[in-house]
Scaffold this motif. Structure first.
Motif, short mmCIF file in Angstrom:
data_model
loop_
_atom_site.label_atom_id
_atom_site.label_comp_id
_atom_site.label_asym_id
_atom_site.label_seq_id
_atom_site.Cartn_x
_atom_site.Cartn_y
_atom_site.Cartn_z
N ASP A 1 0.53 4.19 -2.71
CA ASP A 1 0.27 5.51 -2.15
C ASP A 1 1.22 6.56 -2.72
O ASP A 1 0.82 7.68 -3.00
CB ASP A 1 0.41 5.46 -0.63
CG ASP A 1 -0.33 6.60 0.02
OD1 ASP A 1 -1.55 6.73 -0.25
OD2 ASP A 1 0.30 7.37 0.77
N PHE B 1 -2.42 6.68 4.42
CA PHE B 1 -2.57 6.46 2.99
C PHE B 1 -3.60 7.42 2.39
O PHE B 1 -4.62 7.71 3.00
CB PHE B 1 -2.97 5.01 2.71
CG PHE B 1 -1.90 4.02 3.08
CD1 PHE B 1 -0.57 4.26 2.74
CD2 PHE B 1 -2.21 2.86 3.78
CE1 PHE B 1 0.43 3.37 3.08
CE2 PHE B 1 -1.22 1.95 4.12
CZ PHE B 1 0.10 2.21 3.77
N ALA B 2 -3.30 7.88 1.19
CA ALA B 2 -4.15 8.84 0.50
C ALA B 2 -5.30 8.11 -0.17
O ALA B 2 -5.37 7.99 -1.39
CB ALA B 2 -3.32 9.60 -0.53
N LEU B 3 -6.20 7.58 0.64
CA LEU B 3 -7.30 6.76 0.13
C LEU B 3 -8.61 7.52 0.16
O LEU B 3 -8.85 8.34 1.05
CB LEU B 3 -7.42 5.49 0.98
CG LEU B 3 -6.23 4.54 0.88
CD1 LEU B 3 -6.24 3.56 2.06
CD2 LEU B 3 -6.25 3.79 -0.45
N TYR C 1 0.82 -1.22 0.00
CA TYR C 1 0.00 0.00 0.00
C TYR C 1 0.85 1.27 0.00
O TYR C 1 0.42 2.30 -0.50
CB TYR C 1 -0.99 -0.02 1.18
CG TYR C 1 -1.92 -1.23 1.08
CD1 TYR C 1 -2.40 -1.62 -0.16
CD2 TYR C 1 -2.27 -1.98 2.19
CE1 TYR C 1 -3.22 -2.74 -0.29
CE2 TYR C 1 -3.09 -3.09 2.06
CZ TYR C 1 -3.56 -3.47 0.82
OH TYR C 1 -4.35 -4.57 0.68
N THR C 2 2.06 1.17 0.55
CA THR C 2 2.94 2.34 0.50
C THR C 2 3.33 2.65 -0.95
O THR C 2 3.32 3.79 -1.38
CB THR C 2 4.20 2.12 1.36
OG1 THR C 2 3.80 1.88 2.71
CG2 THR C 2 5.11 3.33 1.33
N ARG D 1 7.13 4.01 6.28
CA ARG D 1 6.91 4.14 4.83
C ARG D 1 8.25 4.30 4.11
O ARG D 1 8.49 3.70 3.07
CB ARG D 1 6.02 5.36 4.56
CG ARG D 1 4.60 5.22 5.09
CD ARG D 1 3.85 6.56 5.03
NE ARG D 1 3.81 7.05 3.66
CZ ARG D 1 2.70 7.17 2.93
NH1 ARG D 1 1.52 6.88 3.46
NH2 ARG D 1 2.75 7.61 1.69
N ARG E 1 -0.21 9.77 -4.66
CA ARG E 1 0.07 11.13 -4.21
C ARG E 1 0.86 11.91 -5.26
O ARG E 1 0.62 13.09 -5.49
CB ARG E 1 0.85 11.09 -2.88
CG ARG E 1 -0.01 10.72 -1.69
CD ARG E 1 0.84 10.59 -0.43
NE ARG E 1 0.02 10.35 0.74
CZ ARG E 1 -0.49 11.29 1.52
NH1 ARG E 1 -0.27 12.57 1.23
NH2 ARG E 1 -1.22 10.98 2.57
N HIS F 1 -8.05 6.29 -5.71
CA HIS F 1 -7.21 5.38 -4.94
C HIS F 1 -8.05 4.85 -3.80
O HIS F 1 -8.09 5.42 -2.72
CB HIS F 1 -5.97 6.14 -4.44
CG HIS F 1 -4.95 5.26 -3.77
ND1 HIS F 1 -4.22 5.67 -2.68
CD2 HIS F 1 -4.53 4.00 -4.04
CE1 HIS F 1 -3.41 4.69 -2.32
NE2 HIS F 1 -3.58 3.68 -3.13
#
Ligand code: ANZ
Ligand code: ZN
Length: 833
Positions: free
Chosen positions: A59, A116-118, A55-56, A634, A63, A74
């Motif tokens: 992400d 996380f940019a979710l 997920y990193t 991260r 981003r 995302h």
């Protein structure tokens, strides 16, 4: 200066992003759209390092693309049906739904704490009726289109627990709970016609040029297109046996015919021959998967029958029942050519059969074939009558042409791909929306009666499918005739759930599976990231569903994932106690340079392996997140290893990441109102902006990290100047996709407006990329005292200032001003004292 406080910063910015809806993806935005997706997790309990790494990576890309001005989708959700929840129910007495939803709650919090940019507004869980109900609607669409059917098929049956077992529950041929030998049983089951799509699924692979080559190859092999000849042998008892071959050219090298143990001919022979019956029984016990047969010793039973060679009725070949012939591939019958097929050669040597060379290896062309290694390469045909002298491909065509002209065989294509059996005799899955009526047969549940909801009141105290024994759930009226009928109690394979979730993420209306226009606007997924363990089934099934929906006119795209990336695993050292027991990392310490347990027992250092419970080398991300914060974790996930390779977790690694985060923070704290230029640093800044962007775009995160380390090092060495301040401002934006909490904190500290997450990616000057660096000499009275690395073409004043500030010069001059300064740009600075 203030220390960076990750606890406070993480919480602060996560809250701000949530409040501002920063990562909300707008369907109607005029910006170019980008869909970044990581394979959604199974809610097994807690987030593990593999998740964090996966997920990193996604992400950082998400981003970065936002900063490049794209509207990024995302999303995140849960692949929430499946066996482990039922196992938990059986072992701990907790309802699968309770267990699953509790795990989701824990893991959602953990993902949120990683920043996380979710777009959490699109979160979904496949175990909820608003998801699986729409899946049932799609299933009915496929049913109506003739892509769903029912047929008898074998399942694993545990005779003690009286239950069907999933393949994973069969361990060495025995039931995982009862330990009883598992039997094959035939049950009526539902299938999806993926074989209808074999040709296009194969063909489509050619255009997936942003997929790893190895994944395309695995899919190609799985689909397994084979072209060849199919024909019948006439047997001595008047019967016939049909065979399939990809090597019709070798027909004059054949020395036997063989059929599968499950072949009707074998059954017929066994009727009158107890030895044959015994052999067949042995074959069945030995396992029948292709992989098992590949490794097993080649064995056969001579039926006593013979088969007439198609080109020569007087040439009679012995007919065997053989354990290496599969019933469900081709026709279940083969002719054997030992000289040119390894399995056939092993078999022939064992049973003393003729081995005749029919393709020359360039060295030998006599019929007698020596050795135990079959020759399967190219060459000219020999000892083959009318084929002699032809190359293999030409000879294949010639034999097929003769067979078709004479009417005893046909050129055909055979596929390895089988239709997809989606029935599972389990509770925790999507109910198959079918009702069985004695009068009407299998009747689809009318769409206005969807979803068919799983009953909550079920018990797991006895083996089997709780839906089967539920007192009322399955008893319904037939939607067609109104008579008494029963619901289908099989549920769908969880691979169905993951075959369309990416469409539902793109568009999530209440009243249908998805809105076509919206889904088409987002799809296909531009970058999909996940484990290579899904290289075959999940990706193939998702491709199939997408193509099926396309064929039904429900969606424009044919391929769901344009770009695919398969990341490596997170590994760790393994440790063993003297008695061989595996030890977890926190049971091991270093004393006097040696590994020991807390009790001082010596510890053996084992191999670095994938984190697994069995080797106890699992490191839980949670406590590490707690002490170092999200950004250090991260950063570590991105450093060290190329993303496609394994990453070895280490204490030293996370500490290094933590130090880096703090170095960036100190630079931010060091910003002052200094003026003046630093051309070398500015050139490096442009280079770094360009390089990091290119690395992120190619998912070479470790290279981006390396460039950022260098950039930080260069800024640390630079003297205060306006350019240095600009370099730090740029640095903050460059690290924002990777260490976003620190970046926001820094952005605010630098007095910048808004969020760095919304800031544009820095521009770079293409000209600066070519203006390289030069090293110039700094002399005092003609003697070399220091060197400077500066931008090529750096102006005289700047060179003079830097020379005067060089440490050795400062010491030598000791406060005195030079009488004269001679500057030769790109070459040297000479100070006359
Ligand atoms: C004669 C021959 C000669 C073969 C030779 C191979 C080499 P692929 O390429 O995987 O499709 N075969 C056919 N049906 C089979 C079955 N049900 N179980 C086991 N083996 C089977 O493999 C096709 C080849 O595998 C066929 O071509 C057949 O052996 C064997 F020098 O025929 B061949
Ligand atoms: Zn009916």
């Amino acid at each position: 200066a203030e220390r960076f406080n990750p606890k406070a910063a993480d919480a602060r910015w996560q809250r701000v992003w949530a409040e501002q809806g920063t990562f909300h993806a707008s369907d109607t935005s005029p910006k170019p759209k980008s869909y970044v997706l990581e394979m959604f997790p199974y809610p097994s309990g807690r987030i593990h390092m593999g998740h964090v790494r996966n997920y990193t990576m996604g992400d950082v890309l998400a981003r970065y693309r936002r900063m490049k001005g794209m509207e990024v989708l995302h999303p995140m959700g849960w692949d929430a049906f499946g066996m482990p929840a039922e196992n938990a129910a059986m072992e701990k007495g907790v309802h699968p739904g309770t267990w699953t939803r509790a795990n989701i709650a824990t893991m959602r919090d953990q993902l949120k704490s990683l920043g996380f940019a979710l777009d959490w507004s699109r979160e979904l869980a496949t175990c909820e009726p608003d998801y699986y109900g729409q899946e049932q609607a799609l299933f009915l669409d496929l049913f109506a289109a003739g892509l769903v059917y029912r047929k008898e098929s074998a399942v694993n049956w545990d005779p003690v627990d009286m239950t069907v077992l999933a393949n994973e529950q069969v361990i060495d041929g025995r039931g995982w709970r009862s330990g009883a030998l598992v039997e094959k049983r035939k049950l009526s089951q539902w299938f999806l016609k993926i074989t209808d799509f074999a040709e296009e699924l194969l063909d489509g692979l050619k255009r997936l040029d942003q997929w790893p080559e190895k994944v395309r190859l695995m899919q190609e092999n799985w689909i397994g297109k084979s072209q060849g000849l199919q024909f019948r042998f006439r047997l001595s008892d008047g019967d016939e046996v049909e065979v399939f071959t990809t090597r019709p050219d070798t027909i004059f090298g054949s020395s036997f015919v063989a059929v599968a143990a499950d072949h009707p001919l074998a059954a017929k022979v066994a009727e009158t021959n107890p030895a044959a019956a015994a052999f067949i029984a042995e074959c069945r016990a030995g396992g029948t998967t292709a992989a098992e047969l590949e490794t097993a010793e080649k064995r056969g039973f001579d039926t006593g029958l013979t088969a007439a060679h198609p080109f020569d009725p007087d040439w009679q070949l012995p007919v065997f029942i053989a354990n290496f012939v599969l019933m469900d591939y081709g026709t279940g019958g083969v002719f054997g050519v030992p000289a040119h097929d390894q399995r056939d050669l092993d078999f022939a040597r064992k049973y003393g059969l003729t081995v005749t060379r029919v393709v020359t290896d360039g060295e030998h062309s006599d019929p007698a074939f020596e050795g135990d290694e079959a020759y399967s390469g190219p060459g000219k045909l020999v000892n083959s009558r009318f084929l002699d002298g032809m190359e293999v491909e030409a000879a294949k065509r010639a034999v097929i042409a003769r067979a078709e002209a004479e009417g005893w065989g046909k050129g055909t294509t055979v596929w390895r791909l089988r239709d997809w059996g989606v029935s599972r005799q389990r509770y925790w899955g999507t109910p198959i929306p079918i009702i069985h009526c004695d009068a009407c047969g299998a009747v689809p549940v009318p769409k206005d009666q969807l979803p068919v909801v799983l009953p909550e009141d079920v018990s797991f105290d006895v083996p089997g499918n709780p839906l089967d024994r539920h007192p009322s759930w399955k008893h319904v009226d037939c939607p067609s005739c109104g008579g008494k009928a029963q619901r289908e109690t099989d549920t769908l394979d969880t691979f169905v759930d993951s075959s369309w979730y990416f469409i539902r993420f793109a568009s999530q209306p209440d009243d249908k599976p998805f809105d076509r226009a919206v889904a088409d606007a987002w799809l296909p997924v531009g970058q999909y990231i996940g484990g290579v363990e899904h290289a075959i089934l999940h990706l193939l099934y998702a491709r199939f569903w997408t193509r099926a929906l396309n064929r039904l006119g429900k969606i424009d795209v044919k391929e769901p994932f344009t770009g695919l990336f398969t990341q490596g695993m997170v590994t760790h050292e393994t440790y063993q106690a003297p008695d061989g027991r595996w030890l977890s990392p926190d049971e091991v310490e270093t004393r006097g340079g040696k590994l020991v347990t807390a009790d001082g027992e010596p510890v053996t250092l084992g191999r670095v392996e994938k984190m697994s419970k069995s080797k106890k080398n699992v490191v839980d991300p949670a406590p590490i997140l707690d002490s170092y914060g999200a950004d250090a974790v991260r950063w570590f996930m991105l450093s060290d290893s190329p993303p496609e390779r394994d990453l070895a977790w280490s204490e030293a690694g996370i500490e290094g990441a933590w130090r880096f985060v703090n170095r960036v923070w100190r630079l931010v704290q060091s910003v002052d109102a200094a003026e003046g230029a630093d051309a070398a640093l500015t050139a490096r800044r442009h280079k770094t902006v360009a390089g990091v962007a290119a690395d992120i775009e190619s998912l070479s995160f470790n290279k981006a990290v390396a460039k950022l380390y260098e950039f930080v090092g260069a800024i640390e060495k630079a003297q205060p100047s306006a350019d240095r301040t600009e370099a730090i401002r740029t640095l903050v934006r460059l690290v924002a996709p990777m260490i976003p909490h620190l970046a926001e904190e820094a952005w605010a500290a630098l007095g910048q407006q808004g969020l760095v997450a919304n800031a544009p990616w820095p521009e770079f000057d293409a000209k600066a990329l070519v203006a390289d660096e030069v090293t110039i000499a700094v002399q005092i009275n003609g003697k070399l005292r220091d060197t400077l690395t500066v931008a090529r073409g750096e102006p005289r004043e700047s060179l003079e200032a830097k020379a005067l500030a060089a440490p050795n010069v400062v010491r030598q001059l000791n406060g005195a001003a030079p009488k004269k300064v001679i500057v030769v740009p790109d070459r040297l600075v000479n100070l006359v004292a």
